[in-house]
Design a protein around this motif. Structure first.
Motif, PDB file in Angstrom:
ATOM      1  N   LYS A  17       1.548  -6.891   0.903  1.00 24.49           N
ATOM      2  CA  LYS A  17       0.638  -5.893   1.069  1.00 24.49           C
ATOM      3  C   LYS A  17       0.189  -5.237  -0.417  1.00 24.49           C
ATOM      4  CE  LYS A  17       2.731  -5.230   5.561  1.00 24.49           C
ATOM      5  NZ  LYS A  17       3.593  -4.461   6.222  1.00 24.49           N
ATOM      6  N   ASP A  18      -1.162  -4.806  -0.220  1.00 26.83           N
ATOM      7  CA  ASP A  18      -1.366  -3.769  -1.405  1.00 26.83           C
ATOM      8  C   ASP A  18      -1.345  -4.635  -2.594  1.00 26.83           C
ATOM      9  OD1 ASP A  18      -1.694  -1.804   0.188  1.00 26.83           O
ATOM     10  OD2 ASP A  18       0.314  -1.178   0.047  1.00 26.83           O
ATOM     11  N   THR A  48       3.088 -14.674   6.380  1.00 29.12           N
ATOM     12  CA  THR A  48       2.937 -13.073   6.068  1.00 29.12           C
ATOM     13  C   THR A  48       3.833 -12.275   7.157  1.00 29.12           C
ATOM     14  OG1 THR A  48       0.917 -13.029   7.160  1.00 29.12           O
ATOM     15  CG2 THR A  48       0.813 -13.377   4.874  1.00 29.12           C
TER      16      THR A  48
END
Length: 116
Positions: A17-18, A48
């Motif tokens: 993420k990010d 994921t």
């Protein structure tokens, strides 16, 4: 080549993420599968879902082939540090002076199917 060791905290930060990399943990081995997400036959979202976590059980339950297990090796970047590895499970408590007898009786109860 020297083995790198990672903490559970470091692995958790690599959750995909990010802009973070996508790391997974399988049998105390750390894999960076960021570049494999698009190539995974089942789709990257299956990986994921476990990013930054221990997915040993899910990996084993999926019934991956020997080829898949061999391919995974190329993504290994290190291992889980010793102090973060799960402790061995305690022995089955016993109630008699003969621990083997207790264990056998308990196992027979579980596998019998007639006991309820």
């Amino acid at each position: 080549m020297e083995t790198k060791f990672f903490s559970l905290e470091e692995i958790a930060k690599n959750d995909g993420k990010d802009g973070n990399k996508t790391w997974i943990l399988i049998k105390n081995n750390v894999y960076d599968v960021t570049d494999y997400l698009d190539g995974h036959p089942g789709g990257g979202e299956l990986i994921t879902e476990w990013a930054g976590k221990d997915c040993t059980k899910a990996f084993d339950d999926a019934g991956h082939s020997g080829d898949a297990k061999k391919e995974l090796k190329q993504y290994k970047i290190g291992e889980l540090r010793e102090e973060d590895r799960k402790q061995k499970k305690p022995a089955v408590p016993t109630t008699s002076s003969n621990p083997k007898e207790d264990r056998r009786s308990f196992c027979s109860y579980l596998t019998c199917g007639l006991c309820a």
